[in-house]
Design an enzyme around this catalytic site. Structure first.
Site, PDB file in Angstrom:
ATOM      1  N   SER A 140      -1.538 -13.102  -0.955  1.00 30.73           N
ATOM      2  CA  SER A 140      -0.113 -12.894  -1.209  1.00 30.73           C
ATOM      3  C   SER A 140       0.580 -14.236  -1.056  1.00 30.73           C
ATOM      4  O   SER A 140       0.084 -15.119  -0.340  1.00 30.73           O
ATOM      5  CB  SER A 140       0.455 -11.912  -0.182  1.00 30.73           C
ATOM      6  N   TYR A 153       0.906  -9.632   8.921  1.00 33.46           N
ATOM      7  CA  TYR A 153       0.617  -9.560   7.478  1.00 33.46           C
ATOM      8  C   TYR A 153       0.438 -10.958   6.902  1.00 33.46           C
ATOM      9  O   TYR A 153      -0.572 -11.240   6.244  1.00 33.46           O
ATOM     10  CB  TYR A 153       1.745  -8.816   6.745  1.00 33.46           C
TER      11      TYR A 153
HETATM   12  N1  LIG Z   1       3.069  -4.849  -3.640  1.00 31.86           N
HETATM   13  C1  LIG Z   1       3.413  -6.081  -3.307  1.00 31.86           C
HETATM   14  O1  LIG Z   1       4.595  -6.447  -3.296  1.00 31.86           O
HETATM   15  C2  LIG Z   1       2.337  -7.094  -2.987  1.00 31.86           C
HETATM   16  C3  LIG Z   1       2.702  -8.463  -2.926  1.00 31.86           C
HETATM   17  C4  LIG Z   1       1.716  -9.407  -2.624  1.00 31.86           C
HETATM   18  C5  LIG Z   1       0.421  -8.992  -2.371  1.00 31.86           C
HETATM   19  N2  LIG Z   1       0.113  -7.658  -2.424  1.00 31.86           N
HETATM   20  C6  LIG Z   1      -1.262  -7.284  -2.125  1.00 31.86           C
HETATM   21  O2  LIG Z   1      -1.816  -6.666  -3.268  1.00 31.86           O
HETATM   22  C7  LIG Z   1      -2.780  -5.701  -2.874  1.00 31.86           C
HETATM   23  C8  LIG Z   1      -2.464  -4.382  -3.540  1.00 31.86           C
HETATM   24  O3  LIG Z   1      -1.152  -4.023  -3.205  1.00 31.86           O
HETATM   25  P1  LIG Z   1      -0.408  -2.775  -3.880  1.00 31.86           P
HETATM   26  O4  LIG Z   1       1.051  -2.956  -3.614  1.00 31.86           O
HETATM   27  O5  LIG Z   1      -0.887  -2.595  -5.271  1.00 31.86           O
HETATM   28  O6  LIG Z   1      -0.921  -1.602  -2.940  1.00 31.86           O
HETATM   29  P2  LIG Z   1      -0.638  -0.035  -3.037  1.00 31.86           P
HETATM   30  O7  LIG Z   1       0.111   0.324  -4.277  1.00 31.86           O
HETATM   31  O8  LIG Z   1      -0.066   0.353  -1.713  1.00 31.86           O
HETATM   32  O9  LIG Z   1      -2.117   0.501  -3.150  1.00 31.86           O
HETATM   33  C9  LIG Z   1      -2.983   0.258  -2.097  1.00 31.86           C
HETATM   34  C10 LIG Z   1      -4.371   0.663  -2.506  1.00 31.86           C
HETATM   35  O10 LIG Z   1      -5.226   0.431  -1.394  1.00 31.86           O
HETATM   36  C11 LIG Z   1      -5.808   1.663  -0.997  1.00 31.86           C
HETATM   37  N3  LIG Z   1      -5.929   1.729   0.440  1.00 31.86           N
HETATM   38  C12 LIG Z   1      -4.946   1.659   1.364  1.00 31.86           C
HETATM   39  N4  LIG Z   1      -5.443   1.770   2.599  1.00 31.86           N
HETATM   40  C13 LIG Z   1      -6.784   1.932   2.434  1.00 31.86           C
HETATM   41  C14 LIG Z   1      -7.859   2.115   3.339  1.00 31.86           C
HETATM   42  N5  LIG Z   1      -7.661   2.154   4.663  1.00 31.86           N
HETATM   43  N6  LIG Z   1      -9.105   2.277   2.851  1.00 31.86           N
HETATM   44  C15 LIG Z   1      -9.318   2.257   1.516  1.00 31.86           C
HETATM   45  N7  LIG Z   1      -8.354   2.067   0.609  1.00 31.86           N
HETATM   46  C16 LIG Z   1      -7.093   1.910   1.070  1.00 31.86           C
HETATM   47  C17 LIG Z   1      -4.847   2.725  -1.491  1.00 31.86           C
HETATM   48  O11 LIG Z   1      -5.537   3.958  -1.570  1.00 31.86           O
HETATM   49  P3  LIG Z   1      -4.737   5.362  -1.544  1.00 31.86           P
HETATM   50  O12 LIG Z   1      -4.193   5.569  -2.896  1.00 31.86           O
HETATM   51  O13 LIG Z   1      -5.773   6.350  -1.225  1.00 31.86           O
HETATM   52  O14 LIG Z   1      -3.671   5.217  -0.488  1.00 31.86           O
HETATM   53  C18 LIG Z   1      -4.447   2.132  -2.828  1.00 31.86           C
HETATM   54  O15 LIG Z   1      -5.463   2.333  -3.766  1.00 31.86           O
HETATM   55  C19 LIG Z   1      -2.723  -5.651  -1.348  1.00 31.86           C
HETATM   56  O16 LIG Z   1      -3.745  -6.439  -0.808  1.00 31.86           O
HETATM   57  C20 LIG Z   1      -1.366  -6.235  -1.017  1.00 31.86           C
HETATM   58  O17 LIG Z   1      -1.318  -6.822   0.261  1.00 31.86           O
HETATM   59  C21 LIG Z   1       1.031  -6.707  -2.731  1.00 31.86           C
END
Ligand SMILES: NC(=O)c1ccc[n+]([C@@H]2O[C@H](COP(=O)([O-])OP(=O)(O)OC[C@H]3O[C@@H](n4cnc5c(N)ncnc54)[C@H](OP(=O)(O)O)[C@@H]3O)[C@@H](O)[C@H]2O)c1
Length: 264
Positions: A140, A153
């Site tokens: 991130s 984080y």
């Molecule tokens: N969104 C942002 O603004 C942002 C910005 C920078 C970086 N990121 C990074 O990008 C990545 C994806 O983010 P996102 O926003 O797309 O996430 P998201 O929409 O919250 O989706 C998270 C995914 O991870 C799975 N997950 C969560 N906890 C888990 C666990 N304990 N075991 C197995 N799977 C798990 C979830 O499964 P379920 O569907 O079953 O919950 C879902 O498939 C992350 O690493 C995040 O830190 C995000």
């Protein structure tokens, strides 16, 4: 022979869009997420749209001690040779460090750092056997700064960032390329989209859509890039850390994050 990609956190958000990007290229998928109906639905939708590929799911809580081993063993049982390993699953928060229970912080560190490290350790020998293999780790932009009110984080994403870059160097001369993706804010759910709409133009400039992040990340992985930051404004924001003196960075970030945390 099918090429296979394993994507963690593939049931929704950025991971789901990455799965779609790879499916478009005819790459079969192992989708890993918590064992919920959402994961199965995502797999079914992708399978229906791309019938030529294989789509498997592994429902597992990656914060469990034996989860990474379980994922690896399941691939072995099914004789799936992974060529693309995408560590995307992650969790975050905004708030005062001392307002979170230890279990929450433990789980964040296990998911963001341990699961990523363990999966790579388990798959690395197999990846090296492939004529060409790729690791894509999702960090991130928060990993490039020291961020008050996101302290665990941002530290966990710093880990992913430095780990990925150092491992990439260590793996030079092998068939394995390592890329680290550093998105800014990504509107992955209806609440985030509504918040962006509310906050107006500035928020839109600093927010990226998950489909765009996935496309840019996958493209960079195929190109073998070391680091990828989607969106110009986010790259600009990232480069400010080399220009703004560190104490001022901390003050500015602390001010904005405190306001966000306290909702003022
Ligand atoms: N969104 C942002 O603004 C942002 C910005 C920078 C970086 N990121 C990074 O990008 C990545 C994806 O983010 P996102 O926003 O797309 O996430 P998201 O929409 O919250 O989706 C998270 C995914 O991870 C799975 N997950 C969560 N906890 C888990 C666990 N304990 N075991 C197995 N799977 C798990 C979830 O499964 P379920 O569907 O079953 O919950 C879902 O498939 C992350 O690493 C995040 O830190 C995000």
């Amino acid at each position: 022979m099918n090429q296979f990609a394993l994507i963690t956190g593939a049931s929704q958000g950025i991971g789901k869009y990455m799965a779609i990007e790879l499916a478009k290229k005819g790459i079969s998928l192992v989708l890993v997420a918590l064992p919920t109906a959402v994961l199965e639905e995502t797999a079914q939708v992708i399978q229906t749209q791309y019938p030529a590929i294989k789509v498997y799911t592994i429902g597992v809580d990656l914060t469990d001690d034996y989860a990474a081993q379980k994922v690896y063993d399941r691939c072995q049982e099914k004789k799936i040779a992974i060529q693309y390993l995408i560590n995307n699953a992650g969790m975050g928060y905004t708030g005062a460090f001392d307002s979170f229970p230890i279990d929450f912080l433990d789980n964040l560190m296990k998911l963001n750092m341990l699961a990523t490290t363990r999966l790579i350790r388990l798959f690395i020998d197999d990846l090296k056997q492939q004529p060409k293999a790729y690791i894509l780790n999702v960090a991130s932009i928060a990993g490039l700064y020291d961020i008050p009110y996101k302290v665990v984080y941002s530290a966990s994403k710093s880990f992913v960032y430095t780990f990925s870059r150092a491992l990439r160097e260590e793996l030079k001369g092998t068939s394995v390329s390592v890329t680290v993706l550093c998105p800014g804010g990504v509107a992955t759910n209806p609440d985030a989209l509504a918040a962006v709409a509310r906050m107006g133009r500035a928020a839109r400039m600093l927010t990226t859509m998950p489909g765009e992040v996935a496309k840019v990340g996958i493209k960079a992985m195929f190109k073998g890039k070391a680091v990828v930051i989607p969106k110009f404004t986010i790259r600009l924001y990232a480069s400010m850390r080399h220009v703004i003196p560190y104490p001022l960075q901390l003050k500015i970030l602390g001010y904005f994050l405190r306001r966000k945390y306290k909702n003022v």
